[in-house]
Motif scaffolding. Sequence first.
Motif, PDB file in Angstrom:
ATOM      1  N   VAL A 182      -2.607  12.129 -34.445  1.00 32.74           N
ATOM      2  CA  VAL A 182      -4.070  12.205 -34.458  1.00 32.74           C
ATOM      3  C   VAL A 182      -4.626  10.811 -34.706  1.00 32.74           C
ATOM      4  CG1 VAL A 182      -6.084  13.298 -35.499  1.00 32.74           C
ATOM      5  CG2 VAL A 182      -3.913  14.530 -35.396  1.00 32.74           C
ATOM      6  N   ILE A 183      -5.665  10.445 -33.964  1.00 29.25           N
ATOM      7  CA  ILE A 183      -6.310   9.141 -34.105  1.00 29.25           C
ATOM      8  C   ILE A 183      -7.781   9.372 -34.423  1.00 29.25           C
ATOM      9  CG2 ILE A 183      -6.881   6.954 -32.993  1.00 29.25           C
ATOM     10  CD1 ILE A 183      -4.503   7.394 -31.132  1.00 29.25           C
ATOM     11  N   PHE A 184      -8.207   8.924 -35.583  1.00 27.09           N
ATOM     12  CA  PHE A 184      -9.617   8.940 -35.948  1.00 27.09           C
ATOM     13  C   PHE A 184     -10.171   7.527 -35.735  1.00 27.09           C
ATOM     14  CE2 PHE A 184      -7.868  12.407 -38.475  1.00 27.09           C
ATOM     15  CZ  PHE A 184      -8.794  13.411 -38.266  1.00 27.09           C
ATOM     16  N   ALA A 185     -11.255   7.408 -35.000  1.00 26.67           N
ATOM     17  CA  ALA A 185     -11.872   6.108 -34.731  1.00 26.67           C
ATOM     18  C   ALA A 185     -13.325   6.139 -35.176  1.00 26.67           C
ATOM     19  CB  ALA A 185     -11.784   5.760 -33.239  1.00 26.67           C
ATOM     20  N   ASP A 186     -13.685   5.215 -36.042  1.00 27.25           N
ATOM     21  CA  ASP A 186     -15.043   5.142 -36.579  1.00 27.25           C
ATOM     22  C   ASP A 186     -15.874   4.204 -35.712  1.00 27.25           C
ATOM     23  OD1 ASP A 186     -17.323   5.172 -38.071  1.00 27.25           O
ATOM     24  OD2 ASP A 186     -16.533   3.984 -39.726  1.00 27.25           O
ATOM     25  N   GLU A 187     -16.716   4.777 -34.857  1.00 31.56           N
ATOM     26  CA  GLU A 187     -17.608   4.023 -33.981  1.00 31.56           C
ATOM     27  C   GLU A 187     -16.870   2.875 -33.288  1.00 31.56           C
ATOM     28  OE1 GLU A 187     -21.361   2.996 -35.623  1.00 31.56           O
ATOM     29  OE2 GLU A 187     -21.406   4.699 -36.991  1.00 31.56           O
ATOM     30  N   PRO A 188     -15.948   3.178 -32.395  1.00 27.29           N
ATOM     31  CA  PRO A 188     -15.120   2.137 -31.772  1.00 27.29           C
ATOM     32  C   PRO A 188     -15.874   1.209 -30.829  1.00 27.29           C
ATOM     33  CG  PRO A 188     -14.734   4.260 -30.732  1.00 27.29           C
ATOM     34  CD  PRO A 188     -15.614   4.522 -31.906  1.00 27.29           C
ATOM     35  N   THR A 189     -17.098   1.539 -30.455  1.00 26.29           N
ATOM     36  CA  THR A 189     -17.843   0.683 -29.530  1.00 26.29           C
ATOM     37  C   THR A 189     -18.901  -0.162 -30.230  1.00 26.29           C
ATOM     38  OG1 THR A 189     -19.423   2.473 -29.087  1.00 26.29           O
ATOM     39  CG2 THR A 189     -17.498   2.318 -27.647  1.00 26.29           C
ATOM     40  N   THR A 190     -18.909  -0.186 -31.567  1.00 30.43           N
ATOM     41  CA  THR A 190     -19.910  -0.957 -32.301  1.00 30.43           C
ATOM     42  C   THR A 190     -19.765  -2.448 -32.004  1.00 30.43           C
ATOM     43  OG1 THR A 190     -19.981   0.665 -34.083  1.00 30.43           O
ATOM     44  CG2 THR A 190     -20.760  -1.558 -34.584  1.00 30.43           C
ATOM     45  N   GLY A 191     -20.880  -3.085 -31.661  1.00 30.37           N
ATOM     46  CA  GLY A 191     -20.882  -4.520 -31.427  1.00 30.37           C
ATOM     47  C   GLY A 191     -20.368  -4.958 -30.074  1.00 30.37           C
ATOM     48  N   LEU A 192     -20.054  -4.022 -29.196  1.00 34.23           N
ATOM     49  CA  LEU A 192     -19.526  -4.366 -27.881  1.00 34.23           C
ATOM     50  C   LEU A 192     -20.606  -4.206 -26.825  1.00 34.23           C
ATOM     51  CD1 LEU A 192     -16.079  -2.514 -28.035  1.00 34.23           C
ATOM     52  CD2 LEU A 192     -16.615  -4.842 -28.757  1.00 34.23           C
ATOM     53  N   ASP A 193     -20.476  -4.994 -25.764  1.00 41.13           N
ATOM     54  CA  ASP A 193     -21.386  -4.808 -24.641  1.00 41.13           C
ATOM     55  C   ASP A 193     -20.963  -3.571 -23.856  1.00 41.13           C
ATOM     56  OD1 ASP A 193     -19.241  -5.548 -22.910  1.00 41.13           O
ATOM     57  OD2 ASP A 193     -19.762  -7.657 -23.146  1.00 41.13           O
ATOM     58  N   ALA A 194     -21.767  -3.214 -22.854  1.00 38.97           N
ATOM     59  CA  ALA A 194     -21.536  -1.966 -22.132  1.00 38.97           C
ATOM     60  C   ALA A 194     -20.176  -1.954 -21.445  1.00 38.97           C
ATOM     61  CB  ALA A 194     -22.651  -1.754 -21.104  1.00 38.97           C
ATOM     62  N   PHE A 195     -19.777  -3.092 -20.883  1.00 40.73           N
ATOM     63  CA  PHE A 195     -18.501  -3.148 -20.158  1.00 40.73           C
ATOM     64  C   PHE A 195     -17.329  -2.977 -21.121  1.00 40.73           C
ATOM     65  CE2 PHE A 195     -14.874  -5.634 -18.612  1.00 40.73           C
ATOM     66  CZ  PHE A 195     -14.641  -5.008 -17.397  1.00 40.73           C
ATOM     67  N   GLN A 196     -17.343  -3.751 -22.219  1.00 44.52           N
ATOM     68  CA  GLN A 196     -16.248  -3.665 -23.177  1.00 44.52           C
ATOM     69  C   GLN A 196     -16.194  -2.284 -23.832  1.00 44.52           C
ATOM     70  OE1 GLN A 196     -13.898  -5.699 -23.623  1.00 44.52           O
ATOM     71  NE2 GLN A 196     -14.585  -7.663 -22.823  1.00 44.52           N
ATOM     72  N   ALA A 197     -17.373  -1.696 -24.094  1.00 46.99           N
ATOM     73  CA  ALA A 197     -17.405  -0.361 -24.687  1.00 46.99           C
ATOM     74  C   ALA A 197     -16.745   0.662 -23.767  1.00 46.99           C
ATOM     75  CB  ALA A 197     -18.842   0.042 -24.992  1.00 46.99           C
ATOM     76  N   GLU A 198     -17.026   0.557 -22.477  1.00 47.59           N
ATOM     77  CA  GLU A 198     -16.419   1.500 -21.540  1.00 47.59           C
ATOM     78  C   GLU A 198     -14.908   1.311 -21.460  1.00 47.59           C
ATOM     79  OE1 GLU A 198     -17.074   3.187 -16.989  1.00 47.59           O
ATOM     80  OE2 GLU A 198     -18.256   1.505 -17.736  1.00 47.59           O
ATOM     81  N   LYS A 199     -14.439   0.056 -21.527  1.00 47.44           N
ATOM     82  CA  LYS A 199     -13.003  -0.190 -21.501  1.00 47.44           C
ATOM     83  C   LYS A 199     -12.314   0.415 -22.722  1.00 47.44           C
ATOM     84  CE  LYS A 199     -12.651  -2.383 -17.644  1.00 47.44           C
ATOM     85  NZ  LYS A 199     -11.917  -1.756 -16.511  1.00 47.44           N
ATOM     86  N   VAL A 200     -12.954   0.302 -23.875  1.00 52.49           N
ATOM     87  CA  VAL A 200     -12.372   0.889 -25.083  1.00 52.49           C
ATOM     88  C   VAL A 200     -12.303   2.408 -24.963  1.00 52.49           C
ATOM     89  CG1 VAL A 200     -12.743   1.262 -27.547  1.00 52.49           C
ATOM     90  CG2 VAL A 200     -13.037  -1.024 -26.586  1.00 52.49           C
TER      91      VAL A 200
END
Length: 662
Positions: A182-200
Amino acid sequence: MVHFGAKKVGKVVAGFGGSGVGQILVAMTAALLLRLFSGPGPAMLPENEADNDDNEMAGDGDGGEAPPAGKVFPMTIRWRNITCSLSDKSSKSHCRIAYVRQEDLFFSQLTVRETLSLAAELQLPEICSVEERDEYINNLLFKLGLVSCADSNVGDAKVRGISGGEKKRLSLACELIASPSVIFADEPTTGLDAFQAEKVVETLQQLASDGHTVICSIHQPRGSVYAKFDDIVLLTEGALVYAGPAHDEPLKHFSKFGYDCPAHVNPAEFLADLISIDYSSSESVYSSQKRIDALVESFTQQSSAILYASPLIKKELPKNNIKFSKKIIVKKKGGWSRQFWLLLRRAWMQAFRDGPTNKVRARMSIASAIIFGSVFWRMGRSQTSIQDRMGLLQVTAINTAMAALTKTVGVFPKERAIVDRERAKGSYALGPYLLSKLIAEIPVGAAFPLMFGAVLYPMARLHPTLSRFGKFCGIVTAESFAASAMGLTVGAMVPTTEAAMALGPSLMTVFIVFGGYYVNADNTPIIFRWIPRVSLIRWAFQGLSINEFSGLQFDHQHSFDIQTGEQALERLSFGGSRIRDTVAAQSRILLFWYCTTYLLLEKNKPKYQKLEPPPFEHVKPQPQLEPLENDQPPLIEQAKPNQPLESTEIDPIGPFILEGAK
């Protein structure tokens, strides 16, 4: 928050929504109390990660061996209000849970490959072969898309390194080393631009499809990111507005109440606006709150009878993937010496590669020596030179201590967060870390006092012998290490870097007052007699004075003039003392601060609540999944409103079951 689950298996959750000294002592006490009572609260971690003392993975009877490296061990998680418990009735094995924090913290001078390699050596000591470990790390780099930056430094605010999206994927890679279920991720897209957020998010989606159960919170995702969700839960101020499949299902649900999503509008934005309170005016607050209350009430009535779950896909897993035994397994972290050498290598690389910090410290040491040397240029043997020598030796002790202290308190609070995270996973013990840090910083820490002494000593024309110069450098070096140890204690005592920068110099000011130059030790009030004994500045000043004044002859014209250096030492109450005594005192002070740091870090280590398996013997037979019309996901029928829900055992990878409020 938006939560992710395994592909067509997991649940993904989402939500939007008197005296100067007395004052110093009081401030120190308040800071300590603040640190003790404002520590992190209990978080949910499995037993094998929460217990760092013996790392024994306790079970309810039979034990199971941990899965081989790189193999995913599927699990079922059941949500009961805000209580999370593990359940897997198909086996008696233990599981591993990873938690990816919102803030990405790494040692800045290590490369991506070195970061993962050291983490693998600490967490997977069973992989002894270098070739096997390199292959394991390379596969992880390919899996997370980090091959292109594998040999780049991670970097920080001072040194340019990898991008924000790459740091987030590196955080995932560090947690995937132990192959968590199980992987819990706390807001993994915080501080990223739209492209990097989508990659994550694409990376998380791939991990879910590989068998990991992924749960993460995310705010205001773009449309392409929202399309990757399997299931979502919408929360507004803690109230449940919707729970079920993502994509068009939430829009259909809210359209039944007259809330239609306009064409060409991001569904996530529409949902966020729908369940948010508008504070622009009192009327808007009332109307939006009324709308939300109605939606919450409507879903509560619906969820009391049915619960959405993603359809399960039956697939066969190789029987040889997981082996079970009848013994309780203890997770081995490796021996004390192995942890020490690994941590020493990491601390060594971090200290020697920190070029910007080392350059600044070197320049400041040389600049300070030049300034002091110019002020006290080539002191003679006159009566007035006695005061000049004392003043120079005092500012030397103060400058050395403050430089080492400020450097440590500015760095250690951030490093402590990394250490707390790694210790929470059971990667290593506290003792090897502190010892490795002390030894690794000896060469670098000793270089700057040597630079300072090499420039200052000839400019001021202090006692011109090579042995005296060596003792001068040794005394200031010992003081530098003692001040650095004191900085570790301050950094372990307070929660933030800003608080450490405020407390450290304030505490050092007390030691300066009782440093032997401003207040004579014989005239110190009885209540404060203990402070000179623990003042590292006082012991450094005493050692420097003995080294400089012993055997020195001064010019004199009157009988009451000071004729020898021994007379000057008597006036400072340093008569009869030896340099070895001052060095021994500095060593005791260093040991005291290190022991205090150890106790504080051990006292303030993160505390986690252990996960306990649910009482399966009291659970009634599970309801069956029934297909619905129009290709809708199946519904789980509840026999009674308060009966706990369980997933059907169709696939070894269990889904998330979200239960409504009881």
